[in-house]
Design a protein around this motif. Structure first.
Motif, PDB file in Angstrom:
ATOM      1  N   UNK A 260      72.553   5.984 -12.153  1.00  0.00           N
ATOM      2  CA  UNK A 260      72.900   6.825 -11.006  1.00  0.00           C
ATOM      3  C   UNK A 260      71.951   6.489  -9.853  1.00  0.00           C
ATOM      4  N   UNK A 261      72.463   5.780  -8.851  1.00  0.00           N
ATOM      5  CA  UNK A 261      71.605   5.375  -7.731  1.00  0.00           C
ATOM      6  C   UNK A 261      71.149   6.572  -6.901  1.00  0.00           C
ATOM      7  N   UNK A 262      71.908   7.650  -6.915  1.00  0.00           N
ATOM      8  CA  UNK A 262      71.474   8.843  -6.182  1.00  0.00           C
ATOM      9  C   UNK A 262      70.179   9.394  -6.771  1.00  0.00           C
ATOM     10  N   UNK A 263      70.048   9.312  -8.093  1.00  0.00           N
ATOM     11  CA  UNK A 263      68.801   9.748  -8.733  1.00  0.00           C
ATOM     12  C   UNK A 263      67.631   8.876  -8.292  1.00  0.00           C
TER      13      UNK A 263
ATOM     14  N   UNK B  40      66.683   9.766  -4.716  1.00  0.00           N
ATOM     15  CA  UNK B  40      66.026  11.073  -4.723  1.00  0.00           C
ATOM     16  C   UNK B  40      64.582  10.960  -5.209  1.00  0.00           C
ATOM     17  N   UNK B  41      64.368  10.168  -6.276  1.00  0.00           N
ATOM     18  CA  UNK B  41      63.016  10.001  -6.817  1.00  0.00           C
ATOM     19  C   UNK B  41      62.103   9.308  -5.814  1.00  0.00           C
ATOM     20  N   UNK B  42      62.601   8.251  -5.171  1.00  0.00           N
ATOM     21  CA  UNK B  42      61.786   7.526  -4.194  1.00  0.00           C
ATOM     22  C   UNK B  42      61.469   8.398  -2.984  1.00  0.00           C
ATOM     23  N   UNK B  43      62.460   9.130  -2.502  1.00  0.00           N
ATOM     24  CA  UNK B  43      62.246   9.990  -1.333  1.00  0.00           C
ATOM     25  C   UNK B  43      61.214  11.068  -1.637  1.00  0.00           C
ATOM     26  N   UNK B  44      61.293  11.624  -2.829  1.00  0.00           N
ATOM     27  CA  UNK B  44      60.336  12.665  -3.209  1.00  0.00           C
ATOM     28  C   UNK B  44      58.935  12.090  -3.378  1.00  0.00           C
TER      29      UNK B  44
ATOM     30  N   UNK C 296      57.350  11.191 -11.840  1.00  0.00           N
ATOM     31  CA  UNK C 296      58.511  10.522 -11.256  1.00  0.00           C
ATOM     32  C   UNK C 296      59.276   9.745 -12.321  1.00  0.00           C
ATOM     33  N   UNK C 297      60.578   9.921 -12.350  1.00  0.00           N
ATOM     34  CA  UNK C 297      61.449   9.110 -13.204  1.00  0.00           C
ATOM     35  C   UNK C 297      62.633   8.658 -12.368  1.00  0.00           C
TER      36      UNK C 297
ATOM     37  N   UNK D 119      68.197   7.957 -15.338  1.00  0.00           N
ATOM     38  CA  UNK D 119      68.283   7.610 -16.755  1.00  0.00           C
ATOM     39  C   UNK D 119      67.326   6.491 -17.147  1.00  0.00           C
ATOM     40  N   UNK D 120      66.765   5.764 -16.160  1.00  0.00           N
ATOM     41  CA  UNK D 120      65.860   4.658 -16.480  1.00  0.00           C
ATOM     42  C   UNK D 120      64.482   5.141 -16.922  1.00  0.00           C
ATOM     43  N   UNK D 121      64.141   6.373 -16.592  1.00  0.00           N
ATOM     44  CA  UNK D 121      62.842   6.899 -16.981  1.00  0.00           C
ATOM     45  C   UNK D 121      61.715   6.242 -16.201  1.00  0.00           C
TER      46      UNK D 121
END
Length: 365
Positions: free
Chosen positions: A50-53, A56-60, A126-127, A130-132
């Motif tokens: 899921x590229x949205x995840x 979201x992780x990078x932005x956060x 940060x994860x 699904x890649x963790x």
């Protein structure tokens, strides 16, 4: 001569027995292999990741002063534009509180000192969906100064640190942020000095940024489940059995001695994967007693792999309706890249090895 006599006598006796009223049928044993196609599946990268995840992780992690954009699909690459100081922030740190850069003399000025370091990136917890927690191979980064006509007029020197590592960087010179990033802790701006070669024009508006490319080329730190059909398992038996009345298929399955799942596939995802096949009790919505079978799915096209499911035969006989659950796993320690244009195309069929005894009448009833 005696041997010929005994053989002839045995043949006569055999013919007599076959034609006597005491024997009405013989049994013919066969070992056929029955092939049963069960599924074709096309799994896209959007099903796996899921590229949205990720965004979201990078932005956060990089905070509200960062802009995250996707730069490439193959390999999947994101760009981060992190503003560290704008022109007013810089003026605020220069002694004398100048109102513009025309009043700033040439020379070095401290923007950050070690006794007042700034947190630049927060990677705690940060994860990437699904890649963790993946270990990225490299993160090319550059410290830049924008808003000036001649980049040589301004030089930045800085030190980035984590709890266990540090790196010195200079504006305009590329470096690898990967070693600091992969610690998944906080990255601090420990020190930063700005040096003006000369006084700038009064309308100059220098801004200090950190530009980072994040290509998703990585090593997996633990097994990751990317896909499963567990929530989409068909509610009917994989062989079409009803479980109510015995039929020919049930008789064949009762005589089953081997079961092999064949899979032809194209894997253009860029990821070396594993496939887990588990027997499934549809009525109770759970796995059957026997363990799962796991095989590797290498990167490439026109590939084949076989799963020996003979251990599931008893589960299959005792469970109606019975089906199979397929799970795609990204294995620990494997290195791969994300190709968002790629997919995993599968074609699956079963080989059922049986030992069937067929009664054949030898006289009319």
């Amino acid at each position: 001569m005696k041997r010929f006599y005994y053989v002839f006598l045995l043949l006569v006796v055999s013919i007599f027995l076959f034609t006597s009223c005491a024997l009405e049928e013989i049994e013919l044993k066969m070992d056929p292999t029955i092939q049963a196609p069960i599924a074709t599946e096309s799994i896209t990268m959007s099903d796996l990741v899921d590229t949205e995840d990720i965004v979201s992780s990078l932005s956060e992690s990089f905070g509200s002063d960062a802009t995250v954009t996707q730069k490439s699909d193959n390999p999947l690459t994101y760009g981060v534009d992190l503003k560290i100081f704008d022109s007013q922030d810089i003026l605020d740190e220069i002694p004398g509180s100048p109102i513009n850069f025309g009043g700033v003399s040439g020379g070095p000025y401290d923007l950050v000192t070690s006794d007042a370091s700034l947190m630049l990136v927060s990677l705690d917890g940060t994860t990437f969906g699904s890649l963790g927690e993946i270990s990225l191979t490299s993160l090319p980064a550059t410290l830049v100064v924008t808003g000036i006509s001649d980049p040589s007029d301004v030089t930045i020197e800085a030190i980035l640190t984590t709890t266990s590592d540090s790196t010195s960087i200079s504006s305009g010179e590329g470096f690898d942020l990967g070693p600091l990033f992969n610690e998944y802790s906080k990255i601090y701006l420990e020190e930063m000095t700005i040096t003006f070669a000369k006084a700038l024009s009064s309308d100059a508006s220098p801004t200090i940024k950190l530009l980072v490319d994040i290509p998703f080329e990585f090593t997996i730190t633990e097994d990751v489940e990317l896909y499963t059909n567990k929530d989409e398992v068909p509610q009917e038996d994989i062989f079409g059995r009803s479980g109510e009345d015995p039929d020919v298929l049930s008789d064949i399955l009762d005589d089953m001695e081997s079961l092999v799942l064949h899979m032809e596939y194209d894997n253009t995802t860029g990821l070396p994967l594993k496939m887990e096949v588990q027997g499934w009790d549809v009525e109770n919505d759970g796995p059957t007693a026997s363990g799962a079978e796991i095989e590797e799915i290498s990167v490439g096209e026109d590939k084949t792999v076989e799963f020996n499911l003979t251990g599931l035969i008893e589960d299959m006989k005792d469970t109606v309706p019975f089906n199979l659950v397929f799970t795609v796993i990204l294995p620990q320690s494997e290195t791969g890249t994300l190709n968002m244009d790629g997919r995993l195309d599968l074609s699956l069929w079963l080989d059922l090895g049986t030992d069937i005894t067929i009664p054949i009448p030898i006289r009319a009833q």
